[in-house]
Structure formats: C-alpha cells, structure tokens
Scaffold this active site. Structure first.
Site, PDB file in Angstrom:
ATOM      1  N   TYR A   1       0.848  -1.200   0.000  1.00  0.00           N
ATOM      2  CA  TYR A   1       0.000   0.000   0.000  1.00  0.00           C
ATOM      3  C   TYR A   1       0.888   1.258   0.000  1.00  0.00           C
ATOM      4  O   TYR A   1       0.526   2.290  -0.546  1.00  0.00           O
ATOM      5  CB  TYR A   1      -0.976  -0.026   1.184  1.00  0.00           C
ATOM      6  CG  TYR A   1      -2.141   0.925   1.032  1.00  0.00           C
ATOM      7  CD1 TYR A   1      -3.021   0.815  -0.045  1.00  0.00           C
ATOM      8  CD2 TYR A   1      -2.365   1.938   1.963  1.00  0.00           C
ATOM      9  CE1 TYR A   1      -4.091   1.686  -0.188  1.00  0.00           C
ATOM     10  CE2 TYR A   1      -3.437   2.806   1.832  1.00  0.00           C
ATOM     11  CZ  TYR A   1      -4.296   2.680   0.749  1.00  0.00           C
ATOM     12  OH  TYR A   1      -5.362   3.550   0.611  1.00  0.00           O
TER      13      TYR A   1
ATOM     14  N   LYS B   1      -2.994   8.327   3.366  1.00  0.00           N
ATOM     15  CA  LYS B   1      -4.182   8.100   4.207  1.00  0.00           C
ATOM     16  C   LYS B   1      -3.929   8.562   5.637  1.00  0.00           C
ATOM     17  O   LYS B   1      -4.861   9.034   6.304  1.00  0.00           O
ATOM     18  CB  LYS B   1      -4.597   6.628   4.182  1.00  0.00           C
ATOM     19  CG  LYS B   1      -5.198   6.158   2.849  1.00  0.00           C
ATOM     20  CD  LYS B   1      -6.399   6.959   2.380  1.00  0.00           C
ATOM     21  CE  LYS B   1      -7.095   6.302   1.186  1.00  0.00           C
ATOM     22  NZ  LYS B   1      -8.139   7.182   0.601  1.00  0.00           N
TER      23      LYS B   1
ATOM     24  N   ARG C   1     -14.015  -4.832  -4.270  1.00  0.00           N
ATOM     25  CA  ARG C   1     -13.719  -5.109  -5.688  1.00  0.00           C
ATOM     26  C   ARG C   1     -14.211  -3.960  -6.571  1.00  0.00           C
ATOM     27  O   ARG C   1     -15.378  -3.921  -6.949  1.00  0.00           O
ATOM     28  CB  ARG C   1     -14.381  -6.430  -6.102  1.00  0.00           C
ATOM     29  CG  ARG C   1     -13.478  -7.300  -6.975  1.00  0.00           C
ATOM     30  CD  ARG C   1     -14.062  -8.673  -7.175  1.00  0.00           C
ATOM     31  NE  ARG C   1     -13.947  -9.518  -5.962  1.00  0.00           N
ATOM     32  CZ  ARG C   1     -14.295 -10.804  -5.930  1.00  0.00           C
ATOM     33  NH1 ARG C   1     -14.788 -11.387  -6.994  1.00  0.00           N
ATOM     34  NH2 ARG C   1     -14.145 -11.489  -4.818  1.00  0.00           N
TER      35      ARG C   1
ATOM     36  N   LEU D   1     -13.118  -0.988  -9.856  1.00  0.00           N
ATOM     37  CA  LEU D   1     -12.355  -0.902 -11.100  1.00  0.00           C
ATOM     38  C   LEU D   1     -10.862  -0.736 -10.813  1.00  0.00           C
ATOM     39  O   LEU D   1     -10.018  -1.412 -11.408  1.00  0.00           O
ATOM     40  CB  LEU D   1     -12.877   0.274 -11.938  1.00  0.00           C
ATOM     41  CG  LEU D   1     -12.434   0.359 -13.398  1.00  0.00           C
ATOM     42  CD1 LEU D   1     -12.861  -0.885 -14.165  1.00  0.00           C
ATOM     43  CD2 LEU D   1     -13.013   1.600 -14.049  1.00  0.00           C
TER      44      LEU D   1
HETATM   45  O1  0WE Z   1      -6.866   3.210  -1.559  1.00  0.00           O
HETATM   46  C1  0WE Z   1      -6.878   2.184  -2.210  1.00  0.00           C
HETATM   47  C2  0WE Z   1      -6.350   2.190  -3.638  1.00  0.00           C
HETATM   48  C3  0WE Z   1      -6.386   3.549  -4.282  1.00  0.00           C
HETATM   49  C4  0WE Z   1      -5.576   3.631  -5.549  1.00  0.00           C
HETATM   50  C5  0WE Z   1      -5.681   2.683  -6.558  1.00  0.00           C
HETATM   51  C6  0WE Z   1      -4.924   2.811  -7.715  1.00  0.00           C
HETATM   52  C7  0WE Z   1      -4.942   1.787  -8.791  1.00  0.00           C
HETATM   53  C8  0WE Z   1      -4.600   2.393 -10.136  1.00  0.00           C
HETATM   54  C9  0WE Z   1      -4.721   4.686  -5.725  1.00  0.00           C
HETATM   55  N1  0WE Z   1      -3.963   4.844  -6.831  1.00  0.00           N
HETATM   56  C10 0WE Z   1      -4.069   3.938  -7.817  1.00  0.00           C
HETATM   57  N2  0WE Z   1      -3.307   4.118  -8.936  1.00  0.00           N
HETATM   58  C11 0WE Z   1      -3.473   3.393 -10.063  1.00  0.00           C
HETATM   59  O2  0WE Z   1      -2.732   3.570 -11.032  1.00  0.00           O
HETATM   60  N3  0WE Z   1      -7.339   1.017  -1.632  1.00  0.00           N
HETATM   61  C12 0WE Z   1      -7.784   1.056  -0.256  1.00  0.00           C
HETATM   62  C13 0WE Z   1      -7.387  -0.272  -2.339  1.00  0.00           C
HETATM   63  C14 0WE Z   1      -6.059  -0.933  -2.159  1.00  0.00           C
HETATM   64  O3  0WE Z   1      -5.014  -0.649  -2.975  1.00  0.00           O
HETATM   65  C15 0WE Z   1      -3.943  -1.403  -2.539  1.00  0.00           C
HETATM   66  C16 0WE Z   1      -4.323  -2.174  -1.449  1.00  0.00           C
HETATM   67  C17 0WE Z   1      -5.683  -1.865  -1.202  1.00  0.00           C
HETATM   68  C18 0WE Z   1      -6.547  -2.439  -0.134  1.00  0.00           C
HETATM   69  C19 0WE Z   1      -2.639  -1.456  -3.037  1.00  0.00           C
HETATM   70  C20 0WE Z   1      -1.727  -2.319  -2.435  1.00  0.00           C
HETATM   71  C21 0WE Z   1      -2.089  -3.070  -1.347  1.00  0.00           C
HETATM   72  C22 0WE Z   1      -3.392  -3.012  -0.847  1.00  0.00           C
END
Ligand code: 0WE
Length: 199
Positions: free
Chosen positions: A99, A106, A136, A138
C-alpha cells in the site's frame, strides 16, 4: 457535473461555483472519494518512492479533502451546517504490504479529518471517514494480489466475509444523515471487523 482536477485550486473553485449555481448557493453534504498513487508505487518498496510521486499521492489523496472542504464551507454554512465524508483505509494506520505511499497519504487524510472537524464544527459541519475493507472496484482490478487480500480478510475478520460498495454506501448514508448529528472527527470501519484483529 464537470470534471475536476483536485490538484488545481482553479478547478476546485470552478466546480464548487457550479455546485453553488446548481443548488441555489447551498450544500448539505460532500462525499470525498478520490485517491491516486502511481501504479508503480503500489508495488515494490516504499523506500524507493521518489519525491515527486510522494507529493503527487499526497496532493490528490489528502490535500484534496482540505481544498474541497474549504470550497464547500460557505455552501454548507448557508444551510446551517452539513456533513463531509471521506474514504480511508487501514493502511494509513498500519503497514499493509504494497500500500506504500498511499498509506502515508491516508495517514495525512485521517489527521486532516480531525483538524477539519475542529475548524468546521463551529459551523455545525461534521467531518468523518469511512475505513472500508478491500472492495472489488475498477481500480482494485489493477492491484496485484487483490484476490489474496480478500481471502485473508474472509479468513481472519470476525464476520468472515468480504464487503461490497453497498456496505460503504450504507455507512455513508448514516454518517451524512441527521442520525449521526453528534458524530464527527471519527472513522467508521466497514471491514467485517478486520481492523480489531492482531492476527
Ligand atoms: O486506496 C486504495 C487504492 C487507491 C488507488 C488505486 C490505484 C490503482 C490504479 C490509488 N492509486 C491507484 N493508482 C493506479 O494507477 N485502496 C484502499 C485499495 C487498495 O489498494 C492497494 C491495497 C488496497 C486495499 C494497493 C496495495 C495493497 C493493498
């Protein structure tokens, strides 16, 4: 409503100007649900995050709440108060592998919720966060190891089940409603209880 680049003060001002026109100068609630880190920073080592992409993640994912709250403040005030909800994740409080810089963003977001709640409380504006378990979406599809994370939550969380977007929506509806009139500066976990576990 038109697109908004939250890194641009002009864009934020323009969009909230449009909101003001559309809603007669008033606003009851604001849902802040935006984050971004470069895909390459959501894998590998946090240690290797370059300066420019560190600030990009914090700009889009944390400062944007401050910018939007400030722009929304007069509109919410015009209605005698209101509520703001943002989306956070356990990775801002604990180290979740991969993360990485999003966790740091965050952490800044979580702290911003508390300081905004203090400032805006004076105007009867509440500010809260929802900390959802992995959903889940996009953007989740592009994250390597996402199915593994879901499986871990289902195995270890007290409720042994994954959560979906509707669960987050229900929590947001509550926090934004008058039922939560005395709830501010807090985080509501919608994660099947996973955050409470030590192992
Ligand atoms: O906050 C998030 C993910 C937000 C996010 C997702 C992306 C994917 C595409 C931010 N930036 C990007 N950039 C991109 O190019 N989450 C809470 C979901 C999440 O993401 C992870 C997680 C979890 C849970 C990434 C790594 C490990 C765990």
């Amino acid at each position: 409503m038109t697109a908004c680049d939250v890194r641009s003060d002009e864009d934020v001002a323009r969009v909230f100007g449009e909101v003001s026109q559309a809603f007669d100068g008033g606003l009851d609630l604001l849902v802040h649900s935006v984050a971004f880190a470069a895909a390459e920073d959501l894998e590998g080592r946090f240690t290797d995050t370059p300066r420019d992409r560190f600030w990009l993640a914090l700009d889009v994912s944390a400062y944007s709440l401050v910018a939007c709250a400030r722009a929304a403040e007069p509109l919410l005030e015009a209605r005698g108060g209101g509520a703001i909800v943002t989306m956070t994740y356990l990775g801002g409080e604990r180290a979740v592998p991969h993360y990485n810089v999003m966790g740091v963003a965050k952490a800044a977001l979580d702290s911003s919720v508390k300081y905004l709640a203090w400032d805006l409380g004076q105007k009867n504006i509440r500010v809260n966060a929802i900390s959802a378990g992995p959903v889940r979406t996009l953007s989740a599809r592009s994250i390597a190891g996402f199915p593994t994370m879901e499986a871990i939550v289902e195995e270890r969380a007290p409720l042994h089940r994954h959560i979906d977007a509707d669960d987050v929506g229900a929590a947001a509806a509550y926090l934004l409603s008058d039922e939560a009139r005395n709830v501010t500066a807090t985080t509501l976990y919608v994660d099947s209880g996973y955050h409470a576990m030590g192992l």
